[in-house]
Structure formats: structure tokens, C-alpha cells
Design a protein around this motif. Structure first.
Motif, PDB file in Angstrom:
ATOM      1  N   GLU A  85      -6.431  -5.586   5.643  1.00  0.00           N
ATOM      2  CA  GLU A  85      -7.130  -4.626   6.514  1.00  0.00           C
ATOM      3  C   GLU A  85      -8.507  -5.143   6.914  1.00  0.00           C
ATOM      4  OE1 GLU A  85      -7.136  -0.766   4.679  1.00  0.00           O
ATOM      5  OE2 GLU A  85      -4.958  -0.793   4.453  1.00  0.00           O
ATOM      6  N   ASP A  87       5.718  -6.675   3.268  1.00  0.00           N
ATOM      7  CA  ASP A  87       4.833  -6.096   2.258  1.00  0.00           C
ATOM      8  C   ASP A  87       3.729  -7.084   1.914  1.00  0.00           C
ATOM      9  OD1 ASP A  87       3.607  -4.876   0.124  1.00  0.00           O
ATOM     10  OD2 ASP A  87       5.359  -4.940  -1.193  1.00  0.00           O
ATOM     11  N   ALA A 146       2.613   3.224   4.227  1.00  0.00           N
ATOM     12  CA  ALA A 146       1.781   3.272   3.022  1.00  0.00           C
ATOM     13  C   ALA A 146       2.357   2.429   1.888  1.00  0.00           C
ATOM     14  CB  ALA A 146       1.615   4.716   2.564  1.00  0.00           C
ATOM     15  N   SER A 147       3.695   2.316   1.851  1.00  0.00           N
ATOM     16  CA  SER A 147       4.345   1.597   0.753  1.00  0.00           C
ATOM     17  C   SER A 147       5.758   1.212   1.186  1.00  0.00           C
ATOM     18  CB  SER A 147       4.425   2.478  -0.489  1.00  0.00           C
ATOM     19  OG  SER A 147       5.247   3.608  -0.228  1.00  0.00           O
ATOM     20  N   ASN A 171       2.431 -12.350  -1.947  1.00  0.00           N
ATOM     21  CA  ASN A 171       1.303 -12.208  -2.876  1.00  0.00           C
ATOM     22  C   ASN A 171       0.423 -13.441  -2.757  1.00  0.00           C
ATOM     23  OD1 ASN A 171       2.176  -9.738  -4.194  1.00  0.00           O
ATOM     24  ND2 ASN A 171       3.801 -10.983  -5.068  1.00  0.00           N
ATOM     25  N   ILE A 203       3.117  -3.210   5.301  1.00  0.00           N
ATOM     26  CA  ILE A 203       2.304  -2.632   4.233  1.00  0.00           C
ATOM     27  C   ILE A 203       1.144  -3.589   4.034  1.00  0.00           C
ATOM     28  CG2 ILE A 203       2.193  -2.022   1.802  1.00  0.00           C
ATOM     29  CD1 ILE A 203       5.471  -1.856   3.575  1.00  0.00           C
ATOM     30  N   THR A 204      -0.059  -3.079   4.117  1.00  0.00           N
ATOM     31  CA  THR A 204      -1.244  -3.935   4.040  1.00  0.00           C
ATOM     32  C   THR A 204      -1.921  -3.827   2.679  1.00  0.00           C
ATOM     33  OG1 THR A 204      -2.699  -2.212   4.899  1.00  0.00           O
ATOM     34  CG2 THR A 204      -1.694  -3.686   6.520  1.00  0.00           C
ATOM     35  N   SER A 205      -2.848  -4.745   2.446  1.00  0.00           N
ATOM     36  CA  SER A 205      -3.749  -4.680   1.292  1.00  0.00           C
ATOM     37  C   SER A 205      -5.160  -4.543   1.853  1.00  0.00           C
ATOM     38  CB  SER A 205      -3.648  -5.965   0.457  1.00  0.00           C
ATOM     39  OG  SER A 205      -4.165  -7.073   1.178  1.00  0.00           O
ATOM     40  N   SER A 229       8.012  -9.679   0.514  1.00  0.00           N
ATOM     41  CA  SER A 229       6.715  -9.426  -0.118  1.00  0.00           C
ATOM     42  C   SER A 229       5.954 -10.730  -0.240  1.00  0.00           C
ATOM     43  CB  SER A 229       6.901  -8.825  -1.512  1.00  0.00           C
ATOM     44  OG  SER A 229       7.634  -7.627  -1.434  1.00  0.00           O
ATOM     45  N   SER A 239       0.932  -6.013   0.418  1.00  0.00           N
ATOM     46  CA  SER A 239       0.065  -5.289  -0.524  1.00  0.00           C
ATOM     47  C   SER A 239      -0.450  -6.178  -1.647  1.00  0.00           C
ATOM     48  CB  SER A 239       0.791  -4.075  -1.101  1.00  0.00           C
ATOM     49  OG  SER A 239       1.930  -4.476  -1.845  1.00  0.00           O
ATOM     50  N   GLY A 240       0.197  -7.299  -1.916  1.00  0.00           N
ATOM     51  CA  GLY A 240      -0.253  -8.215  -2.960  1.00  0.00           C
ATOM     52  C   GLY A 240      -1.091  -9.373  -2.448  1.00  0.00           C
TER      53      GLY A 240
END
Length: 137
Positions: free
Chosen positions: A95, A57, A109-110, A29, A89-91, A27, A59-60
Motif C-alpha cells: 500500500e 495475496d 481484505a483477505s 512473501n 490482497i495487499t500488505s 501468495s 499480505s506477506g
């Protein structure tokens, strides 16, 4: 830093890796930009392990430079070389920066969705294995 969950700080990007049963989950961030993209890519690619799925990941991620696509190509290359399945997994920031390029990567999606896909793939291979190894008389 939380005990047992080391965090790598890379000039604005915080990277956390966890090895799970189905996959290694990395992940990120914060900010991924021109100042840290090479270090982030090198660090992330270390966690692509043979025989274990890989989840990236993002997403952060709050800011992602267009040059960040090199991270995705690097992960894709490492996963191809080690013959492992991977998911991204994108944010919204990722994107926006990719502008449709993400469609060429295995987007989930997650993290739970990605792990579910890996589990379903394993189940399918297990279901087919007896059919493939059955000898005809």
C-alpha cells in the motif's frame, strides 16, 4: 519446502501457488523489487487460468518497490485476456509503495474474503441463469 506445497524462491520473494475450487491463489512473501520483478511477474502470470478466479495475496510482502505496480498491471492484463475475475490482497508495504494506485485494482481484505466474493458471483449467475434462458411462449 513442505511436501505437496512447492515454493518458488525468486531472489528474495517466496511464491506459493494453490489451486482451489473457486480460484487459484498465489501468495508472495518477502521482497519484491527491481532485481526480481520481471521473474516474479512472469511466474505469477503462469497461474492465471481460464474459467478459474485468481487471487494475488501480497499480505506477506515486507518490501515492495514502486516498479512492483508492473506486476499488478501484468496480472490485470492476463486476467482480462482470459476473462477471469481476480482479487488483490495487499500488505502495508504494498500500500505504501502504490500510494493509492491499489484503488484501481480489485482489492480484497483477505483470501477468504476474495473467495467469498467469487462464490457470491457464481451464486448470482446461477440465480439469473434460469431467467435468461427461459423461453417466452
Amino acid at each position: 519446502m513442505v511436501y505437496g506445497k512447492p515454493l518458488f524462491d525468486c531472489a528474495g520473494a517466496q511464491i506459493h501457488a494453490v489451486c482451489r475450487q473457486l480460484a487459484t491463489v498465489v501468495s508472495i512473501n518477502g521482497v519484491v523489487d527491481d532485481t526480481n520483478i520481471e521473474r516474479v511477474t512472469a511466474f505469477v502470470r503462469r497461474f492465471v487460468l481460464a474459467e478459474k478466479g485468481f487471487v494475488l495475496d501480497l499480505s506477506g510482502v515486507t518490501s515492495f518497490s514502486p516498479q512492483g505496480v508492473s506486476l499488478l498491471y501484468g496480472v490485470d492484463e492476463s486476467c482480462f485476456a482470459t476473462e477471469v475475475e481476480w482479487a488483490l490482497i495487499t500488505s502495508a508495504a504494498v500500500e505504501d509503495a502504490l500510494g493509492g494506485v491499489a484503488a484501481g485494482f480489485p482489492v480484497a481484505a483477505s483470501v477468504p474474503d476474495a473467495l467469498h466474493r467469487f462464490a457470491a458471483g457464481i451464486d448470482e449467475r446461477r440465480r439469473l441463469l434460469p431467467l435468461l434462458t427461459k423461453k417466452t411462449a
